[in-house]
Design a protein around this motif. Structure first.
Motif, PDB file in Angstrom:
ATOM      1  N   SER A   7     -50.713  17.175 -20.790  1.00 50.78           N
ATOM      2  CA  SER A   7     -50.452  17.271 -19.349  1.00 50.78           C
ATOM      3  C   SER A   7     -48.994  17.603 -19.022  1.00 50.78           C
ATOM      4  O   SER A   7     -48.664  17.951 -17.894  1.00 50.78           O
ATOM      5  CB  SER A   7     -50.824  15.954 -18.665  1.00 50.78           C
ATOM      6  OG  SER A   7     -50.058  14.886 -19.181  1.00 50.78           O
ATOM      7  N   ALA A   8     -48.104  17.507 -20.021  1.00 52.09           N
ATOM      8  CA  ALA A   8     -46.681  17.806 -19.781  1.00 52.09           C
ATOM      9  C   ALA A   8     -46.474  19.313 -19.627  1.00 52.09           C
ATOM     10  O   ALA A   8     -47.189  20.125 -20.206  1.00 52.09           O
ATOM     11  CB  ALA A   8     -45.833  17.285 -20.935  1.00 52.09           C
ATOM     12  N   GLY A   9     -45.479  19.682 -18.850  1.00 49.80           N
ATOM     13  CA  GLY A   9     -45.159  21.092 -18.670  1.00 49.80           C
ATOM     14  C   GLY A   9     -44.483  21.660 -19.901  1.00 49.80           C
ATOM     15  O   GLY A   9     -43.972  20.916 -20.753  1.00 49.80           O
ATOM     16  N   LYS A  10     -44.449  22.989 -19.987  1.00 54.09           N
ATOM     17  CA  LYS A  10     -43.868  23.617 -21.171  1.00 54.09           C
ATOM     18  C   LYS A  10     -42.388  23.281 -21.310  1.00 54.09           C
ATOM     19  O   LYS A  10     -41.883  23.097 -22.431  1.00 54.09           O
ATOM     20  CB  LYS A  10     -44.055  25.139 -21.117  1.00 54.09           C
ATOM     21  CG  LYS A  10     -43.560  25.820 -22.401  1.00 54.09           C
ATOM     22  CD  LYS A  10     -43.900  27.293 -22.470  1.00 54.09           C
ATOM     23  CE  LYS A  10     -43.404  27.887 -23.782  1.00 54.09           C
ATOM     24  NZ  LYS A  10     -43.735  29.316 -23.922  1.00 54.09           N
ATOM     25  N   GLU A  11     -41.677  23.179 -20.193  1.00 53.52           N
ATOM     26  CA  GLU A  11     -40.249  22.866 -20.232  1.00 53.52           C
ATOM     27  C   GLU A  11     -40.007  21.537 -20.952  1.00 53.52           C
ATOM     28  O   GLU A  11     -39.079  21.409 -21.764  1.00 53.52           O
ATOM     29  CB  GLU A  11     -39.700  22.790 -18.799  1.00 53.52           C
ATOM     30  CG  GLU A  11     -38.220  22.459 -18.715  1.00 53.52           C
ATOM     31  CD  GLU A  11     -37.748  22.253 -17.283  1.00 53.52           C
ATOM     32  OE1 GLU A  11     -36.641  21.735 -17.119  1.00 53.52           O
ATOM     33  OE2 GLU A  11     -38.493  22.608 -16.345  1.00 53.52           O
ATOM     34  N   ASN A  83     -40.216  10.859 -13.929  1.00 54.58           N
ATOM     35  CA  ASN A  83     -39.552  10.233 -12.778  1.00 54.58           C
ATOM     36  C   ASN A  83     -38.995  11.287 -11.829  1.00 54.58           C
ATOM     37  O   ASN A  83     -39.195  11.221 -10.609  1.00 54.58           O
ATOM     38  CB  ASN A  83     -38.412   9.328 -13.261  1.00 54.58           C
ATOM     39  CG  ASN A  83     -38.907   8.067 -13.920  1.00 54.58           C
ATOM     40  OD1 ASN A  83     -40.079   7.717 -13.807  1.00 54.58           O
ATOM     41  ND2 ASN A  83     -38.021   7.374 -14.612  1.00 54.58           N
ATOM     42  N   ARG A  84     -38.286  12.258 -12.393  1.00 55.18           N
ATOM     43  CA  ARG A  84     -37.684  13.296 -11.553  1.00 55.18           C
ATOM     44  C   ARG A  84     -38.759  14.150 -10.885  1.00 55.18           C
ATOM     45  O   ARG A  84     -38.624  14.558  -9.730  1.00 55.18           O
ATOM     46  CB  ARG A  84     -36.745  14.162 -12.399  1.00 55.18           C
ATOM     47  CG  ARG A  84     -35.419  13.477 -12.659  1.00 55.18           C
ATOM     48  CD  ARG A  84     -34.549  14.215 -13.659  1.00 55.18           C
ATOM     49  NE  ARG A  84     -33.245  13.585 -13.753  1.00 55.18           N
ATOM     50  CZ  ARG A  84     -33.002  12.437 -14.355  1.00 55.18           C
ATOM     51  NH1 ARG A  84     -33.985  11.792 -14.945  1.00 55.18           N
ATOM     52  NH2 ARG A  84     -31.791  11.919 -14.378  1.00 55.18           N
ATOM     53  N   ALA A  85     -39.809  14.424 -11.611  1.00 50.44           N
ATOM     54  CA  ALA A  85     -40.903  15.209 -11.046  1.00 50.44           C
ATOM     55  C   ALA A  85     -41.574  14.465  -9.896  1.00 50.44           C
ATOM     56  O   ALA A  85     -41.925  15.059  -8.864  1.00 50.44           O
ATOM     57  CB  ALA A  85     -41.928  15.538 -12.124  1.00 50.44           C
ATOM     58  N   LYS A 131     -39.039   3.043 -14.743  1.00 54.33           N
ATOM     59  CA  LYS A 131     -40.281   3.735 -14.423  1.00 54.33           C
ATOM     60  C   LYS A 131     -40.376   3.960 -12.923  1.00 54.33           C
ATOM     61  O   LYS A 131     -40.156   3.055 -12.133  1.00 54.33           O
ATOM     62  CB  LYS A 131     -41.479   2.934 -14.927  1.00 54.33           C
ATOM     63  CG  LYS A 131     -41.591   2.917 -16.448  1.00 54.33           C
ATOM     64  CD  LYS A 131     -42.881   2.277 -16.914  1.00 54.33           C
ATOM     65  CE  LYS A 131     -42.988   2.330 -18.441  1.00 54.33           C
ATOM     66  NZ  LYS A 131     -44.236   1.726 -18.936  1.00 54.33           N
ATOM     67  N   CYS A 132     -40.724   5.185 -12.558  1.00 56.48           N
ATOM     68  CA  CYS A 132     -40.836   5.558 -11.145  1.00 56.48           C
ATOM     69  C   CYS A 132     -42.318   5.715 -10.814  1.00 56.48           C
ATOM     70  O   CYS A 132     -42.962   6.680 -11.223  1.00 56.48           O
ATOM     71  CB  CYS A 132     -40.086   6.863 -10.894  1.00 56.48           C
ATOM     72  SG  CYS A 132     -39.943   7.298  -9.167  1.00 56.48           S
ATOM     73  N   SER A 133     -42.855   4.761 -10.080  1.00 57.74           N
ATOM     74  CA  SER A 133     -44.275   4.796  -9.735  1.00 57.74           C
ATOM     75  C   SER A 133     -44.579   5.960  -8.794  1.00 57.74           C
ATOM     76  O   SER A 133     -43.752   6.334  -7.956  1.00 57.74           O
ATOM     77  CB  SER A 133     -44.683   3.482  -9.066  1.00 57.74           C
ATOM     78  OG  SER A 133     -45.994   3.561  -8.582  1.00 57.74           O
ATOM     79  N   LYS A 134     -45.753   6.527  -8.938  1.00 54.18           N
ATOM     80  CA  LYS A 134     -46.178   7.617  -8.053  1.00 54.18           C
ATOM     81  C   LYS A 134     -46.898   7.095  -6.817  1.00 54.18           C
ATOM     82  O   LYS A 134     -47.337   7.875  -5.973  1.00 54.18           O
ATOM     83  CB  LYS A 134     -47.083   8.584  -8.821  1.00 54.18           C
ATOM     84  CG  LYS A 134     -46.355   9.327  -9.936  1.00 54.18           C
ATOM     85  CD  LYS A 134     -47.260  10.319 -10.630  1.00 54.18           C
ATOM     86  CE  LYS A 134     -46.514  11.051 -11.756  1.00 54.18           C
ATOM     87  NZ  LYS A 134     -47.376  12.018 -12.455  1.00 54.18           N
ATOM     88  N   LYS A 135     -47.018   5.768  -6.706  1.00 54.70           N
ATOM     89  CA  LYS A 135     -47.673   5.195  -5.535  1.00 54.70           C
ATOM     90  C   LYS A 135     -46.851   5.477  -4.286  1.00 54.70           C
ATOM     91  O   LYS A 135     -45.627   5.312  -4.282  1.00 54.70           O
ATOM     92  CB  LYS A 135     -47.837   3.680  -5.715  1.00 54.70           C
ATOM     93  CG  LYS A 135     -48.837   3.292  -6.799  1.00 54.70           C
ATOM     94  CD  LYS A 135     -48.943   1.783  -6.912  1.00 54.70           C
ATOM     95  CE  LYS A 135     -49.921   1.384  -8.003  1.00 54.70           C
ATOM     96  NZ  LYS A 135     -50.012  -0.095  -8.148  1.00 54.70           N
ATOM     97  N   LYS A 136     -47.518   5.885  -3.224  1.00 59.53           N
ATOM     98  CA  LYS A 136     -46.834   6.289  -2.001  1.00 59.53           C
ATOM     99  C   LYS A 136     -45.993   5.153  -1.428  1.00 59.53           C
ATOM    100  O   LYS A 136     -44.872   5.356  -0.957  1.00 59.53           O
ATOM    101  CB  LYS A 136     -47.864   6.762  -0.970  1.00 59.53           C
ATOM    102  CG  LYS A 136     -47.253   7.468   0.223  1.00 59.53           C
ATOM    103  CD  LYS A 136     -48.335   8.060   1.107  1.00 59.53           C
ATOM    104  CE  LYS A 136     -47.705   8.817   2.284  1.00 59.53           C
ATOM    105  NZ  LYS A 136     -48.739   9.399   3.162  1.00 59.53           N
ATOM    106  N   LYS A 137     -46.524   3.922  -1.478  1.00 56.96           N
ATOM    107  CA  LYS A 137     -45.825   2.773  -0.921  1.00 56.96           C
ATOM    108  C   LYS A 137     -44.494   2.546  -1.634  1.00 56.96           C
ATOM    109  O   LYS A 137     -43.469   2.236  -1.006  1.00 56.96           O
ATOM    110  CB  LYS A 137     -46.707   1.523  -1.047  1.00 56.96           C
ATOM    111  CG  LYS A 137     -46.095   0.280  -0.418  1.00 56.96           C
ATOM    112  CD  LYS A 137     -47.018  -0.905  -0.560  1.00 56.96           C
ATOM    113  CE  LYS A 137     -46.378  -2.168   0.044  1.00 56.96           C
ATOM    114  NZ  LYS A 137     -47.257  -3.352  -0.093  1.00 56.96           N
ATOM    115  N   VAL A 138     -44.504   2.699  -2.941  1.00 57.60           N
ATOM    116  CA  VAL A 138     -43.285   2.502  -3.734  1.00 57.60           C
ATOM    117  C   VAL A 138     -42.291   3.622  -3.463  1.00 57.60           C
ATOM    118  O   VAL A 138     -41.096   3.381  -3.277  1.00 57.60           O
ATOM    119  CB  VAL A 138     -43.624   2.438  -5.237  1.00 57.60           C
ATOM    120  CG1 VAL A 138     -42.351   2.382  -6.077  1.00 57.60           C
ATOM    121  CG2 VAL A 138     -44.500   1.226  -5.529  1.00 57.60           C
TER     122      VAL A 138
END
Length: 489
Positions: A7-11, A83-85, A131-138
């Protein structure tokens, strides 16, 4: 891990392979080149640049690793990219409804300097990647922590963390600790850090302890604030994606976008106070407070003006006053009878020729003496075209010569009326929450009726001062009229 590679990008995959090469890592089929010799019979290792290889080939190589340490290493690199993504994706999706805090995160990560300064070697040993959660609330959290660090120079030529301070958006201290470096120190930089060898006696708090504390403070999507924050993150060995860098969020008029102001200069212009006087040692708690106040000024009062960068001026320049439009019939030594104080006189050369006026510098022993002389001179005060304060001074010498000249400061008075108003707003915000603004205050602010009485007295005093100034200006105008008539002008 296999699913994460796919699932990771080529970069990201390219970076993982390059890092594996650099570290000499080997999977079950050897190194990258050894793997290619087996995996690709046609080109083999002759085409070893990961950027020119397919995603399938990159994933296949990474899947040959099974050692726990190797997988942890790959996980840390991918977490940093993830995280940056996540931050970038949230910014793009919420652009129309972003909070003031999120806007400042966007301004930071969108700045051209961000990509140069915030790509940390967080895959290295000793680094913590939050760790940067992808949850909208966070991701919508507006909680903020401001941090500042002090570093010492170690025997191996590297820098190590020696002190860390952190405050929350209510200006409450969350962390204020001395840190024991794990390397031999050759320079404590006490004149900057304020830390000596004696201060570290008995200190056991380590970098790992700091990271544990920071991890707890930055949980649930908390935004990390700081001035040139990348330097602090390097010292903390901490990779955190949601950041606000106060050196990147302000506009600077016609100045280049890559110019970074000092924290002290920003506070002078925006908040109306100096974090520290020239030559004073750093206090990282003061710096953490200052960074948070700057962000609160942007968030709470919507400050969005272009800031004139305050250039550092040598002390010799601050010790001068420019005297210009001096009548040619007034000898330079006569200036001592017009301007108070002890000073040397330096005639300023005129490229266009002498004319009927000339200019000179009055050079005092120091900036304080120059300021005192300027304040003592009676004259109508105004700003010149570059915003520098000057006074129009009327004079009559013992020789009978009368006229006028201008005396001007050589540096800007950076603490202006607008910046004091902005600082007052920040103070009001903090006081409304019954919080102390100044770390040196022993008690929380709790202003009562006596505070109002004080304000009324101050207003009355200012009224009297203005009335006195008006009378002085009126008298000066009368003198000017009389002198004009006397000389037949």
């Amino acid at each position: 891990m296999e699913e994460r590679f796919v699932s990771a990008g080529k970069e990201v995959l390219v970076e993982l392979v390059k890092l594996a090469q650099k570290r000499g890592m080997e999977g079950s089929k050897g190194s990258w080149k050894q793997f290619l010799s087996v995996h690709d019979k046609k080109f083999g290792s002759s085409l070893s640049d990961p950027r020119k290889r397919s995603i399938d080939a990159l994933v296949a190589f990474l899947n040959t690793f099974s050692r726990e340490d190797d997988l942890k290493f790959f996980d840390k690199v991918m977490q940093s990219h993830s995280n940056r993504a996540a931050v970038k994706q949230f910014i793009e999706k919420s652009a129309d409804v972003e909070s003031p805090e999120q806007k400042l995160v966007r301004l930071t990560v969108a700045h051209p300097q961000y990509l140069l300064d915030y790509l940390f070697p967080s895959h290295e040993e000793g680094w913590l990647v939050t760790k940067c959660s992808k949850k909208k609330k966070v991701m919508k959290s507006n909680a903020m922590i401001a941090v500042d660090c002090e570093m010492v120079l170690c025997e191996d030529g590297t820098e190590a963390l020696v002190k860390v301070c952190a405050v929350d958006r209510n200006l409450q201290v969350k962390l204020n600790e001395l840190v024991k470096p794990n390397k031999a120190i050759v320079d404590y930089r006490s004149e900057i850090t304020g830390v000596t060898a004696a201060d570290l006696e008995g200190v056991t708090y380590s970098l790992a302890d700091v990271q544990k504390s920071m991890k707890k403070l930055l949980s649930h999507g908390t935004i990390l604030v700081g001035h040139s924050l990348n330097n602090d993150l390097q010292a903390l060995k901490l990779d955190h994606a949601r950041v606000i860098d106060t050196s990147l969020i302000f506009k600077y008029g016609d100045e280049t976008n890559f110019r970074r102001p000092s924290l002290n200069n920003l506070c002078k212009v925006v908040l109306g106070y100096e974090v520290r006087k020239k030559g004073a040692v750093h206090n990282c708690l003061d710096d953490a407070y200052a960074a948070m106040k700057l962000v609160l000024c942007k968030v709470e009062s919507g400050y969005d003006e272009a800031i004139p960068l305050v250039h550092e001026v040598p002390e010799i320049e601050m010790s001068k006053l420019l005297i210009h439009r001096i009548p040619i019939n007034v000898a330079s030594e006569e200036l001592r009878n017009i301007i108070p104080g002890d000073f040397d006189i330096e005639i300023k050369t005129n490229k266009k020729g002498r004319g009927d006026k000339y200019s000179a510098f009055a050079i005092f022993k120091g900036p304080q003496e120059a300021n005192q002389a300027f304040e003592s001179v009676i004259g109508n005060q105004e700003e010149d075209s570059s915003g520098l304060l000057q006074k129009c001074v009327l004079f009559q010498l013992d020789s009978g010569i009368a006229g006028s000249l201008l005396i001007r400061k050589m540096v800007h008075d950076n603490i202006g009326k607008d910046s004091r108003k902005r600082m007052s707003k920040v103070e009001t915000i903090c006081k409304s929450k019954k919080l102390k603004l100044n770390p040196e205050d022993g008690e929380q602010s709790n202003a009562g009726p006596n505070c109002c009485d004080g304000h009324l007295k101050e207003i009355e005093r200012l009224k009297q001062e203005l009335k006195q100034r008006d009378e002085e200006i009126s008298n000066l105008n009368k003198i000017l009229v009389a002198l004009t008539r006397k000389q037949g002008l």
